[in-house]
Design an enzyme around this catalytic site. Structure first.
Site, PDB file in Angstrom:
ATOM      1  N   LYS A  23      -9.218  -0.340  -5.950  1.00  0.00           N
ATOM      2  CA  LYS A  23      -9.588   0.178  -4.712  1.00  0.00           C
ATOM      3  C   LYS A  23     -10.659   1.080  -4.688  1.00  0.00           C
ATOM      4  CE  LYS A  23      -7.842   2.124  -0.633  1.00  0.00           C
ATOM      5  NZ  LYS A  23      -6.744   3.017  -0.498  1.00  0.00           N
ATOM      6  N   ASP A  38       1.184   2.704   3.697  1.00  0.00           N
ATOM      7  CA  ASP A  38       0.302   3.677   3.514  1.00  0.00           C
ATOM      8  C   ASP A  38       1.224   4.970   3.410  1.00  0.00           C
ATOM      9  OD1 ASP A  38      -1.872   5.385   2.692  1.00  0.00           O
ATOM     10  OD2 ASP A  38      -2.511   5.327   4.716  1.00  0.00           O
ATOM     11  N   HIS A  72      -4.956  -0.363   5.728  1.00  0.00           N
ATOM     12  CA  HIS A  72      -4.254   0.178   6.949  1.00  0.00           C
ATOM     13  C   HIS A  72      -5.386   0.070   8.091  1.00  0.00           C
ATOM     14  CE1 HIS A  72      -6.947   2.975   4.864  1.00  0.00           C
ATOM     15  NE2 HIS A  72      -6.267   3.285   3.884  1.00  0.00           N
ATOM     16  N   HIS A 127       1.432   5.389  -1.595  1.00  0.00           N
ATOM     17  CA  HIS A 127       1.276   6.563  -2.488  1.00  0.00           C
ATOM     18  C   HIS A 127       2.565   7.244  -2.846  1.00  0.00           C
ATOM     19  CE1 HIS A 127      -3.097   6.483  -1.029  1.00  0.00           C
ATOM     20  NE2 HIS A 127      -2.607   6.221  -0.076  1.00  0.00           N
ATOM     21  N   HIS A 175       0.951  -1.150  -0.095  1.00  0.00           N
ATOM     22  CA  HIS A 175       0.116  -0.007  -0.047  1.00  0.00           C
ATOM     23  C   HIS A 175       0.795   1.161  -0.055  1.00  0.00           C
ATOM     24  CE1 HIS A 175      -3.882   2.088   1.090  1.00  0.00           C
ATOM     25  NE2 HIS A 175      -2.764   3.055   1.119  1.00  0.00           N
TER      26      HIS A 175
END
Ligand code: DOR
Ligand code: ZN
Length: 347
Positions: free
Chosen positions: A102, A250, A177, A18, A16
């Site tokens: 997602k 995350d 998460h 970004h 996970h």
């Protein structure tokens, strides 16, 4: 018990991440690629990644942003909207572009405005995913402003995720998460079709830390950290050796100015310190023998991939990571996550 002074495990993956785009991608990709062999890339760009061609072009940009000499494979995800296209989902999986899709409930978090407003609207897409063996990755929070922010995950499990799992019995699901003991119990109760990712920050601090001596915007993320009993439940789950729990940082960079302001963004940039923090947690829990399963084995098994063959070594020593990283072509920087307690491992 005396702790070993180093630990060698198969190279881990981050399920996970970004990475953003443009200058932020240039600044951040190297930090994930130094730590991880593969990463599941979140699609919440502006505009979101919803088409195969967009994901494929974004994957190329990520590969180009990783410095030569580092091997790193981005695993792409499709951002589900109310108009998610079942054919695009199935084709992208078949072509090896999507590994998953997602689900952001609309307005739950950063760049989720195009998210899903009702699970009924994506039923056909979820059926296609079920057939294709494509996991659904879930941001598990209700968006109802009447629900207390600390209860939004638990309420989501009851009101949204349990009915969705009943309706789509063959769908594989990751609760991303996890922040609550209810989240842990929910994953466990649903057996092998379900996984849960756990971040370094939710293992490291509870909600009090966000308000210690003043408001600390660099500890603000969504789902927000909960109370100590929840943090302890996460630590037990992560270090238990259960195949259902795996690593997902995350890591979510925002420039410092957009966090240190009257309405700061949610997201914690932990990529440079991720494995060091996880190792610290497993050492504190006397569970270093379970670190490899959590970091390097459980995720690939859930996604039907082979574990990595290379090895990494974490050694006892002080953390050697800058406090912030610069974003190229600007005077902006991103603050690196640092727990309040010392980290005694280096990569
Ligand atoms: O804190 C968060 N930041 N949570 C999310 O779900 C999204 C992320 C981001 O993209 O910044
Ligand atoms: Zn995220």
């Amino acid at each position: 018990m005396t702790l070993p002074s180093s630990i060698t495990i198969r190279r881990p993956d981050d399920w996970h991440v970004h990475l953003r785009d443009g200058p932020m991608l240039q600044a951040c990709a190297v930090h994930t690629a130094r730590q991880f062999a593969r990463a599941v890339i979140m699609p919440n760009l502006v505009p979101p990644v919803t088409r195969i061609a967009e994901a494929s072009a974004y994957r190329d940009r990520i590969r180009r942003a990783v410095p030569a000499g580092l091997t790193f494979e981005p695993l792409m995800t499709c951002y589900l909207t109310d108009s998610a296209d079942p054919v695009e989902l199935a084709n992208g999986k078949q072509q090896g572009v999507w590994v998953a899709a997602k689900l952001y409930p609309a307005h739950a978090t950063t760049n989720s405005a195009h998210g899903v407003t009702s699970m009924d609207r994506i039923a056909k897409g979820l059926e296609a995913m079920e057939k294709a063996g494509m996991p659904l990755l879930v941001h598990g929070e209700v968006t109802d402003a009447d629900v207390d922010i600390f209860d939004r995950e638990a309420v989501f499990l009851d009101k949204v995720l349990a009915p969705l799992l009943r309706r789509h019995q063959g769908l594989k699901v990751v609760l991303e998460h996890i922040t609550t003991k209810e989240g842990v119990a929910f994953v466990e109760a649903n057996g092998a079709r379900m996984g849960g990712t756990i971040t370094p920050h939710h293992l490291s601090y509870n909600r009090n830390a966000i308000f210690k001596g003043g408001i600390r915007p660099h500890l603000y993320c969504l789902p927000i950290a909960k109370s100590e009993e929840h943090r302890l439940a996460l630590r037990r789950a992560a270090t238990s050796g259960s195949a259902q729990f795996f690593l997902g940082t995350d890591t979510a960079p925002h420039t410092a100015d957009t966090k240190e302001c009257a309405c700061g963004c949610a997201g914690i940039f932990n990529a440079p310190v991720a494995m060091q923090v996880y190792t610290q947690v497993f050492a504190e829990e006397n569970a270093l023998d379970h670190l490899e399963a959590f970091a390097s084995l459980n995720g690939p098994r859930f996604y039907g991939l082979l574990p990595n063959e290379e090895r990494i070594t974490l050694s006892a020593g002080s953390l050697d990571v800058p406090e912030r990283i610069d974003v190229p072509g600007s005077d902006k920087s991103v603050v690196v996550f640092r727990p309040d307690t010392p980290i005694n491992w280096s990569l």
